[in-house]
Design an enzyme around this catalytic site. Structure first.
Site, PDB file in Angstrom:
ATOM      1  N   LEU A   1       7.074  -4.158  -3.095  1.00 61.93           N
ATOM      2  CA  LEU A   1       6.527  -3.765  -1.807  1.00 61.93           C
ATOM      3  C   LEU A   1       7.387  -4.413  -0.735  1.00 61.93           C
ATOM      4  CD1 LEU A   1       2.662  -4.287  -2.346  1.00 61.93           C
ATOM      5  CD2 LEU A   1       3.932  -2.138  -2.431  1.00 61.93           C
ATOM      6  N   ASP A   2       7.579  -3.731   0.390  1.00 60.01           N
ATOM      7  CA  ASP A   2       8.330  -4.329   1.489  1.00 60.01           C
ATOM      8  C   ASP A   2       7.674  -5.632   1.924  1.00 60.01           C
ATOM      9  OD1 ASP A   2       9.994  -2.130   1.495  1.00 60.01           O
ATOM     10  OD2 ASP A   2       8.879  -1.092   3.079  1.00 60.01           O
ATOM     11  N   LYS A   3       8.436  -6.502   2.525  1.00 56.11           N
ATOM     12  CA  LYS A   3       7.934  -7.801   2.971  1.00 56.11           C
ATOM     13  C   LYS A   3       6.649  -7.667   3.781  1.00 56.11           C
ATOM     14  CE  LYS A   3       9.091 -11.715   5.983  1.00 56.11           C
ATOM     15  NZ  LYS A   3      10.117 -12.317   6.875  1.00 56.11           N
TER      16      LYS A   3
ATOM     17  N   ARG B   1       7.391   5.210   4.908  1.00 54.59           N
ATOM     18  CA  ARG B   1       7.807   4.963   6.284  1.00 54.59           C
ATOM     19  C   ARG B   1       8.799   6.028   6.763  1.00 54.59           C
ATOM     20  NH1 ARG B   1       9.775  -1.113   5.868  1.00 54.59           N
ATOM     21  NH2 ARG B   1      10.041  -0.885   8.129  1.00 54.59           N
TER      22      ARG B   1
END
Length: 351
Positions: A155-157, A269
């Site tokens: 998962l992205d930060k 996104r």
């Protein structure tokens, strides 16, 4: 812009190392120094370059130059002295984990926003991997290598939510096969600008690294060989601000659910931005504030204040379902969004 590598000037107070030298071309004049240098190399982030400059690691014409905000002038020559290489082997760190499930093969956690998944340049510590090494010891799968032990997916930060990590190679292989065959249930909640029309659908556009910005992904044509298959199913759950923004009944923002068939970098996104509905707070693919939200009354004022403080993409990995790779048991985990996401949603509901 000219670029080369040379040895450092002997009179500068730094240890010997290979230096990066940059010459300002006419097209770069007026740019900010730290951003310009970070754009020239993949080795360091802008924040890292700024810290290196302020720490005295940059010279101009043989003299230390410590102003990261400097506006470039054509013909200037800067030399950056990279720091000694850091040990890439992650070290265990006592970082709290929200554990949803754990047995001898797997651990499932609810990752908070702000936590990097695995070490990389600029983030050699304080990551989920560091926390897992402390919690699980040396039981993590080695398939991902030294830097990514046990990591099957990421998962992205700044994205929160459910993740599964493999404790051994058999579990890792079994989970990876389910990812490759798209036999994983993955549902995300996101708050986006506007309201998708239609309110549900499928985005099936390939993704590739952006040619204009190395930190971004972009939608590309089906004829582009670098494009990777990416499929996102979306559905509007709740619209916000209907009638209040004078948009002829349209919503100024919406809560949506996205379900993935593929798991490309930044997939939700990029896809939502591509159809004109970027995620609220997204620093790469979004836009500041919420268009149409104006300070008209107390509810709007409160919403504006919360939106202004929301500095990450409004994205939460809410559901993860899969088959246990060794026992065959069907596992499914669901978590609520974190408090900042809930607060954003609550104030938008009042519009």
């Amino acid at each position: 812009m000219a670029f080369d590598i040379k040895r450092r000037p002997a009179h500068l107070p730094f240890p010997m190392t290979d230096d990066l030298t940059f010459t300002v071309g006419p097209e770069d004049a007026g740019a900010r120094l730290d951003k310009w240098i970070s754009d020239q190399t993949d080795a360091f982030s802008r924040a890292r370059v700024k810290a290196m400059i302020e720490g005295g690691a940059l010279s101009r014409d043989g003299e230390v130059f410590a102003d990261p905000k400097w506006k470039l002038r054509e013909g200037e020559v800067f030399t950056l002295l990279p720091p000694p290489p850091e040990d890439p082997t992650p070290k265990p760190q006592d970082i709290p984990l929200d554990v949803l499930f754990e047995d001898g093969d797997l651990i499932v956690i609810n990752k908070p926003a702000g936590l990097v998944v695995h070490p990389a340049a600029g983030n050699w510590s304080g990551t989920l991997v560091n926390a897992l090494l402390y919690h699980c010891g040396d039981t993590l799968s080695g398939i991902g290598g030294v830097i990514r032990p046990g990591i099957v997916h990421r998962l992205d930060k700044e994205t929160s939510g459910v993740m599964v990590v493999a404790k051994n190679d058999r579990a890792h292989q079994g989970l990876s096969e389910q990812w490759q065959t798209h036999d994983i249930e993955r549902a995300y909640l996101a708050i986006v600008h506007g309201s998708p029309r239609p309110t549900m659908g499928t985005i099936d556009w390939p993704l590739a690294r952006s040619s204009g910005d190395r930190k971004k992904m972009a939608v590309v044509g089906f004829d582009r060989p670098e494009g990777k298959e990416a499929t996102t199913h979306f559905k509007r759950i709740e619209p916000y601000g209907i009638g209040r923004a004078k948009l002829e009944g349209d919503a100024i923002a919406s809560l949506i659910e996205c379900r993935l068939e593929t798991g490309r970098t930044h997939q939700i996104r990029v896809h939502m931005s591509h159809i004109g509905h970027p995620l609220v707070g997204d620093p790469l693919y979004g836009r500041p504030g919420i268009p149409g939200l104006r300070p008209s009354d107390e509810a709007a004022e409160k919403a504006l204040a919360v939106v202004a403080k929301f500095k990450r993409q409004a994205l939460h990995a809410a559901i993860l379902g899969f088959e246990h790779p060794l026992t065959g048991e069907e596992l499914r985990f669901e978590t609520d969004p974190p408090k900042d996401f809930e607060k954003l949603r609550d104030v938008l509901r009042q519009l």
